[in-house]
Structure formats: structure tokens, C-alpha cells
Write a protein that holds these residues in place. Structure first.
Motif, short mmCIF file in Angstrom:
data_model
loop_
_atom_site.label_atom_id
_atom_site.label_comp_id
_atom_site.label_asym_id
_atom_site.label_seq_id
_atom_site.Cartn_x
_atom_site.Cartn_y
_atom_site.Cartn_z
N GLU A 96 -13.25 -20.00 -18.81
CA GLU A 96 -11.88 -20.21 -18.34
C GLU A 96 -11.85 -19.97 -16.84
N ALA A 97 -10.81 -20.52 -16.22
CA ALA A 97 -10.68 -20.40 -14.77
C ALA A 97 -9.19 -20.44 -14.41
N PRO A 98 -8.83 -19.83 -13.29
CA PRO A 98 -7.43 -19.87 -12.86
C PRO A 98 -7.04 -21.29 -12.48
N THR A 99 -5.95 -21.75 -13.10
CA THR A 99 -5.48 -23.12 -12.92
C THR A 99 -3.98 -23.10 -12.71
N SER A 100 -3.49 -23.88 -11.77
CA SER A 100 -2.05 -23.93 -11.50
C SER A 100 -1.36 -24.90 -12.46
N ARG A 101 -0.29 -24.43 -13.06
CA ARG A 101 0.55 -25.24 -13.95
C ARG A 101 2.00 -24.79 -13.76
N PHE A 102 2.92 -25.67 -14.08
CA PHE A 102 4.33 -25.29 -14.05
C PHE A 102 4.69 -24.53 -15.32
N ASP A 103 5.70 -23.68 -15.22
CA ASP A 103 6.07 -22.85 -16.36
C ASP A 103 7.10 -23.51 -17.28
N ARG A 104 7.38 -24.78 -17.05
CA ARG A 104 8.26 -25.55 -17.92
C ARG A 104 7.73 -26.98 -17.99
N ALA A 105 7.72 -27.52 -19.22
CA ALA A 105 7.24 -28.89 -19.41
C ALA A 105 8.03 -29.56 -20.52
N VAL A 106 8.22 -30.84 -20.37
CA VAL A 106 8.87 -31.67 -21.39
C VAL A 106 7.98 -32.88 -21.65
N VAL A 107 7.69 -33.10 -22.92
CA VAL A 107 6.87 -34.23 -23.34
C VAL A 107 7.68 -35.08 -24.31
N GLU A 108 7.65 -36.38 -24.11
CA GLU A 108 8.29 -37.31 -25.04
C GLU A 108 7.23 -38.21 -25.64
N ALA A 116 11.06 -41.40 -32.18
CA ALA A 116 10.99 -40.65 -30.92
C ALA A 116 11.05 -39.14 -31.16
N VAL A 117 10.22 -38.42 -30.39
CA VAL A 117 10.26 -36.96 -30.39
C VAL A 117 10.27 -36.46 -28.95
N ARG A 118 10.82 -35.28 -28.77
CA ARG A 118 10.86 -34.63 -27.47
C ARG A 118 10.47 -33.17 -27.70
N VAL A 119 9.49 -32.71 -26.95
CA VAL A 119 9.01 -31.34 -27.08
C VAL A 119 9.17 -30.66 -25.73
N GLU A 120 9.84 -29.51 -25.73
CA GLU A 120 10.04 -28.74 -24.51
C GLU A 120 9.31 -27.41 -24.65
N GLY A 121 8.66 -26.99 -23.58
CA GLY A 121 7.94 -25.74 -23.63
C GLY A 121 8.08 -24.95 -22.35
N THR A 122 7.95 -23.65 -22.49
CA THR A 122 7.94 -22.75 -21.35
C THR A 122 6.70 -21.87 -21.42
N GLY A 123 6.36 -21.28 -20.29
CA GLY A 123 5.26 -20.33 -20.25
C GLY A 123 3.94 -20.92 -20.72
N PHE A 124 3.26 -20.18 -21.59
CA PHE A 124 1.94 -20.59 -22.07
C PHE A 124 2.02 -21.92 -22.82
N PHE A 125 3.10 -22.14 -23.57
CA PHE A 125 3.25 -23.40 -24.29
C PHE A 125 3.40 -24.57 -23.30
N ALA A 126 4.11 -24.36 -22.21
CA ALA A 126 4.23 -25.41 -21.18
C ALA A 126 2.85 -25.74 -20.62
N ARG A 127 2.03 -24.71 -20.41
CA ARG A 127 0.65 -24.91 -19.94
C ARG A 127 -0.12 -25.77 -20.93
N CYS A 128 0.04 -25.48 -22.21
CA CYS A 128 -0.65 -26.23 -23.27
C CYS A 128 -0.22 -27.70 -23.25
N LEU A 129 1.07 -27.96 -23.16
CA LEU A 129 1.56 -29.34 -23.14
C LEU A 129 0.99 -30.12 -21.96
N GLN A 130 0.97 -29.49 -20.78
CA GLN A 130 0.43 -30.16 -19.59
C GLN A 130 -1.07 -30.40 -19.74
N HIS A 131 -1.77 -29.42 -20.28
CA HIS A 131 -3.22 -29.50 -20.49
C HIS A 131 -3.57 -30.67 -21.41
N GLU A 132 -2.85 -30.79 -22.54
CA GLU A 132 -3.16 -31.85 -23.50
C GLU A 132 -2.80 -33.22 -22.96
#
Length: 171
Positions: A96-108, A116-132
Motif C-alpha cells: 500500500e502507499a499514500p494516495t490522494s483521493r476525495f472524501d466524497r464520490a458519486v457513481v452512476e 439506473a443506479v446511483r451510489v454515493e460514498g464518503t470517507g473510505f467508501f468514497a476512496r473505494c468507489l474512485q479506486h474501482e
């Protein structure tokens, strides 16, 4: 499981057009693979399938569990505070390594039936959504690592049993 250096991880995935039984089996297989590897998210290209699908079973910073999948996901919002935190990946096992991500993410995207689906995440879950979402665009978190952390990650990759690619972390 595709490991860093595998070409499938560095190519954008194709949109899903067939919402039939094969997609259902793919999502089931992805959940099984993610759980077997003790992950919190998995993109289809990590198992060699170049389609825009990811699954997740990930907590947020309040330890609320988020479980699901998204077909043809699009990151439509990434905002809030940019947080540099530790990030890992099943395609870079043990690192693992330090990586910059936003603490809020929305995926459609869509569900298995194409609705249609919409998934909203904050914190670690927002990181996961951005990562995937990154995975499906052919980007691994190691591509986002900067500075001394990038050099350190490159050394760790070269020392790993799976890090035989000449320079799997793009400059």
C-alpha cells in the motif's frame, strides 16, 4: 487475479451491452473472488474480463457497510476534501502507499437488469468507489502515487514475487 504489469489492468474496459445470464455469473464470480482475496472492491479487469463492472463490500469512515455492484459505472462527482491516505489493491498484493483521493464520490451506472443506479460514498467508501472506477479506465492506484512514496512503492514492487515487469508503475 491480474497483477500489476498485466496489460488488462492498463486498458480501458468496454461497456456492458448484454445484461443476460453471463453478466449475473460474472458479478457472482467477482464477489467470490473479492471475498477469497479479503478485498473490499474488485473490478472486472482484475480477473481478466475487460467489461465495465465492479463489486464492493466496503465500510465508510463511520463503519457503515456498503455492499453492491455497478455495471457501466461513471464517476460523476469526486469532491469534498482531498485526503492523502493509505491505499492498497488486490492486484498489488501486500503493498500500500499514500494516495490522494476525495472524501466524497458519486457513481452512476446500472444494475443487472440495466436499470439506473446511483451510489454515493464518503470517507473510505468514497476512496473505494474512485479506486474501482479508475481500474475500469485502465488506471491503478500506483499510477497516482507521487514523490518519495512512488520511489518506495517501485522498490517494494521489484522486491515482490509478482513484480517482474520492468517498470509496472507509470511515470
Amino acid at each position: 487475479m491480474s497483477l500489476l504489469g498485466d496489460r488488462s489492468l492498463h486498458a480501458p474496459c468496454e461497456p456492458v451491452t448484454d445484461f443476460g445470464p453471463a453478466l449475473h455469473r460474472l458479478v457472482e464470480d467477482m464477489f467470490a473472488t473479492m471475498y477469497a482475496a479479503d478485498g473490499v472492491g474488485l473490478a472486472a479487469n482484475q480477473i481478466g474480463v475487460a467489461q465495465r463492472v465492479f463489486v464492493y463490500d466496503c465500510p465508510d469512515d463511520e463503519d457503515v457497510r456498503h455492499l453492491g455492484y455497478v455495471v457501466n459505472p461513471r464517476l460523476v462527482e469526486a469532491g469534498g476534501v482531498e485526503v492523502r491516505g493509505p491505499e492498497g489493491c488486490l492486484s498489488l498484493p501486500g503493498l500500500e502507499a499514500p494516495t490522494s483521493r476525495f472524501d466524497r464520490a458519486v457513481v452512476e451506472g446500472a444494475d443487472l437488469s440495466g436499470a439506473a443506479v446511483r451510489v454515493e460514498g464518503t470517507g473510505f467508501f468514497a476512496r473505494c468507489l474512485q479506486h474501482e472506477c479508475d481500474h475500469l479506465d485502465g488506471v491503478v492506484y500506483a499510477d497516482r502515487v507521487t514523490g518519495w512514496a512512488k520511489s518506495r512503492l517501485r522498490r517494494a514492487i521489484r522486491k515482490s514475487p509478482w513484480g517482474s515487469a520492468p517498470d509496472p508503475v507509470r511515470a
